[in-house]
Design an enzyme around this catalytic site. Structure first.
Site, PDB file in Angstrom:
ATOM      1  N   ASN A   9       0.877  -1.169   0.000  1.00  0.00           N
ATOM      2  CA  ASN A   9       0.000   0.000   0.000  1.00  0.00           C
ATOM      3  C   ASN A   9       0.916   1.221   0.000  1.00  0.00           C
ATOM      4  OD1 ASN A   9      -1.841   2.028   0.460  1.00  0.00           O
ATOM      5  ND2 ASN A   9      -2.256   1.468   2.591  1.00  0.00           N
ATOM      6  N   LYS A  11       0.195   4.244  -0.303  1.00  0.00           N
ATOM      7  CA  LYS A  11      -0.420   5.457   0.269  1.00  0.00           C
ATOM      8  C   LYS A  11      -0.122   6.657  -0.631  1.00  0.00           C
ATOM      9  CE  LYS A  11       0.121   3.414   4.776  1.00  0.00           C
ATOM     10  NZ  LYS A  11       0.036   3.610   6.209  1.00  0.00           N
ATOM     11  N   HIS A  94      -9.473   1.384   4.489  1.00  0.00           N
ATOM     12  CA  HIS A  94      -8.232   1.526   5.260  1.00  0.00           C
ATOM     13  C   HIS A  94      -8.491   2.464   6.438  1.00  0.00           C
ATOM     14  CE1 HIS A  94      -4.137   2.617   6.319  1.00  0.00           C
ATOM     15  NE2 HIS A  94      -3.765   1.497   5.719  1.00  0.00           N
ATOM     16  N   GLU A  96      -6.895   4.826   7.620  1.00  0.00           N
ATOM     17  CA  GLU A  96      -6.646   6.252   7.337  1.00  0.00           C
ATOM     18  C   GLU A  96      -7.835   6.871   6.616  1.00  0.00           C
ATOM     19  OE1 GLU A  96      -2.898   5.637   5.396  1.00  0.00           O
ATOM     20  OE2 GLU A  96      -2.038   5.020   7.314  1.00  0.00           O
ATOM     21  N   GLU A 166      -5.750  -4.966  10.369  1.00  0.00           N
ATOM     22  CA  GLU A 166      -4.732  -3.943  10.599  1.00  0.00           C
ATOM     23  C   GLU A 166      -5.026  -3.195  11.902  1.00  0.00           C
ATOM     24  OE1 GLU A 166      -2.615  -2.810   6.723  1.00  0.00           O
ATOM     25  OE2 GLU A 166      -4.255  -1.424   7.017  1.00  0.00           O
ATOM     26  N   GLY A 172       2.185   2.167  10.651  1.00  0.00           N
ATOM     27  CA  GLY A 172       3.139   3.274  10.494  1.00  0.00           C
ATOM     28  C   GLY A 172       3.821   3.687  11.789  1.00  0.00           C
ATOM     29  N   SER A 212       3.062  -2.336  10.302  1.00  0.00           N
ATOM     30  CA  SER A 212       4.519  -2.385  10.528  1.00  0.00           C
ATOM     31  C   SER A 212       5.104  -3.768  10.238  1.00  0.00           C
ATOM     32  CB  SER A 212       4.863  -1.925  11.946  1.00  0.00           C
ATOM     33  OG  SER A 212       4.464  -0.569  12.126  1.00  0.00           O
TER      34      SER A 212
HETATM   35  C1  PEP Z   1      -0.899   0.060   5.947  1.00  0.00           C
HETATM   36  O1  PEP Z   1      -1.024   1.258   5.864  1.00  0.00           O
HETATM   37  O2  PEP Z   1      -1.703  -0.672   5.391  1.00  0.00           O
HETATM   38  C2  PEP Z   1       0.235  -0.448   6.712  1.00  0.00           C
HETATM   39  C3  PEP Z   1       0.196  -1.669   7.143  1.00  0.00           C
HETATM   40  O3  PEP Z   1       1.278   0.436   6.936  1.00  0.00           O
HETATM   41  P1  PEP Z   1       2.688   0.092   7.630  1.00  0.00           P
HETATM   42  O4  PEP Z   1       3.162  -1.211   7.066  1.00  0.00           O
HETATM   43  O5  PEP Z   1       3.587   1.236   7.257  1.00  0.00           O
HETATM   44  O6  PEP Z   1       2.431   0.010   9.094  1.00  0.00           O
END
Ligand code: PEP
Length: 250
Positions: A9, A11, A94, A96, A166, A172, A212
């Site tokens: 992803n 972003k 997501h 966000e 998630e 992040g 992460s």
């Molecule tokens: C995401 O935004 O879907 C995600 C898992 O981000 P990160 O791996 O940076 O935590």
């Protein structure tokens, strides 16, 4: 269980002008992957991403879509537009988008149904905040999110959906859920799906962990029985790290 899928992803990172070379690099480093490899990119990068992925085993996804077919929705992008470009996956709900763009369980459901109707594979994101985890309501919340996301979807269509667990506190932040925490929720999601549908449908659904996940922790997470892949943010922007994660998904 479900088919193994590692999806990046991006972003709001990477420029259209960087996209072709980067997707080519991802394709070269993962040419012998034993799982599905997906790059989900900003809308403006999709054409270049699809062009670069042609003839490789990399699939391209979008990070959002609108649930209407067309009309006066300034700034929005429809499923038909994504299909027309050659996009195959789309991330829906997501955290966000839920947090900053007023995405709700209802719009997640509408978007998931529209993606399925148009032949896109939805990657539906669910997850709890730190407060919700500490209050001990993680599974209650996940159950609501999953049930609402799948409302009105047939078993045959449900089997095509990818669910990404998630935890918001792990996205992040560098804080990963432990493999056991991630497995517990992913197993819970599969049980919820078995209750909504049946065991065979629940087993067919790909359930990813995201938050992460990186080159160092991917193998332990992906070894868990109910974790069928990952949705990768930061580490998907580095082709070498992304390839290590893909290699761990066996
Ligand atoms: C995401 O935004 O879907 C995600 C898992 O981000 P990160 O791996 O940076 O935590």
């Amino acid at each position: 269980m479900g088919k193994y899928i590692i999806a990046g992803n991006w972003k709001m990172n990477k420029l259209p002008s960087e996209t072709y070379d980067f997707v080519k690099e991802v394709a070269a480093k993962n040419a012998s992957a034993s799982c599905e490899v997906v790059c989900c990119t900003p809308y403006v990068c999709l054409s270049e991403a699809v062009r670069a992925a042609k003839g490789t085993n990399v699939k391209i996804g979008a990070e959002n879509l609108h649930f209407e077919d067309k009309g006066a929705f300034t700034g929005e992008v429809s499923a038909d537009m994504l299909k027309d470009l050659g996009v195959e996956y789309v991330i829906i709900g997501h955290s966000e988008r839920r947090q900053y763009f007023a995405e709700t369980d209802e719009t997640v459901n509408l978007k998931t149904k529209k993606a399925l109707e148009k032949g896109l594979i939805p990657i539906v994101c669910v997850g709890e905040s730190l407060d919700e985890r500490e209050a001990g309501i993680t599974m209650d919340l996940i159950a609501i999110q999953v049930k609402k996301a799948f409302a009105g979807i047939s078993a045959a269509d449900a089997a095509k959906v990818v669910v990404a667990y998630e935890p918001i506190w792990a996205i992040g932040t560098g804080k990963t859920a432990t493999a056991d925490q991630a497995e517990e929720v992913c197993a819970g999601i599969r049980a919820i799906l078995a209750g909504l549908y049946d065991d065979a449908t629940a087993k067919a659904v790909t359930i990813q962990y995201g938050g992460s996940m990186n080159a160092a922790n991917a193998a332990e997470l992906l070894a868990k029985e109910n974790i069928d892949g990952g949705l990768i943010g930061g580490a998907s922007l580095k082709a070498d790290d992304f390839a290590v994660i893909v290699a761990a998904a066996k």
